[in-house]
Design a protein around this motif. Structure first.
Motif, PDB file in Angstrom:
ATOM      1  N   GLY A  52       1.666 -33.555  -2.060  1.00  0.00           N
ATOM      2  CA  GLY A  52       1.560 -35.000  -2.022  1.00  0.00           C
ATOM      3  C   GLY A  52       2.710 -35.661  -2.728  1.00  0.00           C
ATOM      4  N   ASP A  53       3.074 -36.830  -2.249  1.00  0.00           N
ATOM      5  CA  ASP A  53       4.121 -37.626  -2.881  1.00  0.00           C
ATOM      6  C   ASP A  53       3.459 -38.690  -3.748  1.00  0.00           C
ATOM      7  OD1 ASP A  53       6.247 -36.318  -1.590  1.00  0.00           O
ATOM      8  OD2 ASP A  53       5.978 -37.571   0.190  1.00  0.00           O
ATOM      9  N   ASN A  66       5.786 -49.508  -4.589  1.00  0.00           N
ATOM     10  CA  ASN A  66       4.832 -48.468  -4.224  1.00  0.00           C
ATOM     11  C   ASN A  66       3.515 -48.623  -4.970  1.00  0.00           C
ATOM     12  OD1 ASN A  66       6.545 -47.034  -2.452  1.00  0.00           O
ATOM     13  ND2 ASN A  66       7.503 -45.981  -4.163  1.00  0.00           N
ATOM     14  N   GLN A  71       1.193 -41.289  -2.184  1.00  0.00           N
ATOM     15  CA  GLN A  71       1.724 -41.997  -1.020  1.00  0.00           C
ATOM     16  C   GLN A  71       1.347 -41.309   0.284  1.00  0.00           C
ATOM     17  OE1 GLN A  71       3.294 -45.005  -1.897  1.00  0.00           O
ATOM     18  NE2 GLN A  71       2.555 -44.281  -3.868  1.00  0.00           N
ATOM     19  N   GLY A  72       0.939 -40.070   0.198  1.00  0.00           N
ATOM     20  CA  GLY A  72       0.539 -39.294   1.370  1.00  0.00           C
ATOM     21  C   GLY A  72       0.257 -37.866   0.973  1.00  0.00           C
ATOM     22  N   LEU A  73      -0.514 -37.170   1.768  1.00  0.00           N
ATOM     23  CA  LEU A  73      -0.855 -35.769   1.532  1.00  0.00           C
ATOM     24  C   LEU A  73      -0.606 -34.952   2.785  1.00  0.00           C
ATOM     25  CD1 LEU A  73      -4.308 -35.960  -0.307  1.00  0.00           C
ATOM     26  CD2 LEU A  73      -2.066 -35.548  -1.304  1.00  0.00           C
ATOM     27  N   ASP A  74      -0.128 -33.734   2.579  1.00  0.00           N
ATOM     28  CA  ASP A  74       0.002 -32.765   3.660  1.00  0.00           C
ATOM     29  C   ASP A  74      -0.777 -31.521   3.250  1.00  0.00           C
ATOM     30  OD1 ASP A  74       1.787 -34.128   5.454  1.00  0.00           O
ATOM     31  OD2 ASP A  74       3.362 -33.802   3.974  1.00  0.00           O
ATOM     32  N   THR A 101     -11.898 -35.642   2.142  1.00  0.00           N
ATOM     33  CA  THR A 101     -10.795 -36.096   2.983  1.00  0.00           C
ATOM     34  C   THR A 101     -11.151 -37.398   3.691  1.00  0.00           C
ATOM     35  OG1 THR A 101     -11.475 -34.643   4.807  1.00  0.00           O
ATOM     36  CG2 THR A 101      -9.789 -33.799   3.292  1.00  0.00           C
ATOM     37  N   GLU A 105      -8.824 -40.647   3.532  1.00  0.00           N
ATOM     38  CA  GLU A 105      -8.273 -41.214   4.772  1.00  0.00           C
ATOM     39  C   GLU A 105      -8.727 -42.645   5.029  1.00  0.00           C
ATOM     40  OE1 GLU A 105      -7.282 -38.172   8.187  1.00  0.00           O
ATOM     41  OE2 GLU A 105      -9.381 -38.006   7.592  1.00  0.00           O
TER      42      GLU A 105
END
Length: 115
Positions: A52-53, A66, A71-74, A101, A105
């Motif tokens: 994640g960022d 920000n 900022q997002g997850l992979d 999740t 989301e």
């Protein structure tokens, strides 16, 4: 972190963001295990990684456009199952049924008050 379905190594002196990432993996693991049972899939191994960022500028009180959080997850899942299991259908069901999740989301209401 240890759950009934697996162990998650997130390092020493874990911060709250790392705890959240561990919760994502723990929930995907337990949901994946439950979905596999429901679909009669015999999972031999399930490994998950998450990246994640996060920009800590806002958290640190610095000017930033920000959000203070991720900022997002992979997430990457590596699954070994017996036979010709339909892992695409399994993954679809896991994504649909995983509560953590889902909370990440979709917007989840939060009330923070001072007593």
């Amino acid at each position: 972190m240890t759950t009934d379905d697996g162990e998650f190594v997130v390092g020493h002196d874990v911060n709250p963001v790392e705890n959240l990432l561990g919760s994502v993996l723990a929930c995907l693991n337990s949901t994946g295990t439950m979905v596999a049972r429901d679909m009669d899939i015999d999972i031999i191994s399930l490994e998950a990684t998450v990246e994640g960022d996060v920009n800590y500028a806002t958290y640190l009180g610095k000017d930033s456009e920000n959000r203070p959080g991720l900022q997002g997850l992979d997430v990457s899942l590596s699954v070994e199952a017996e036979g010709d299991a339909d892992l695409d259908a399994w993954l679809s069901a896991v994504k649909e049924r995983c509560p953590i999740t889902d909370n990440i989301e979709h917007e989840t209401g939060l009330s923070v008050t001072l007593d």
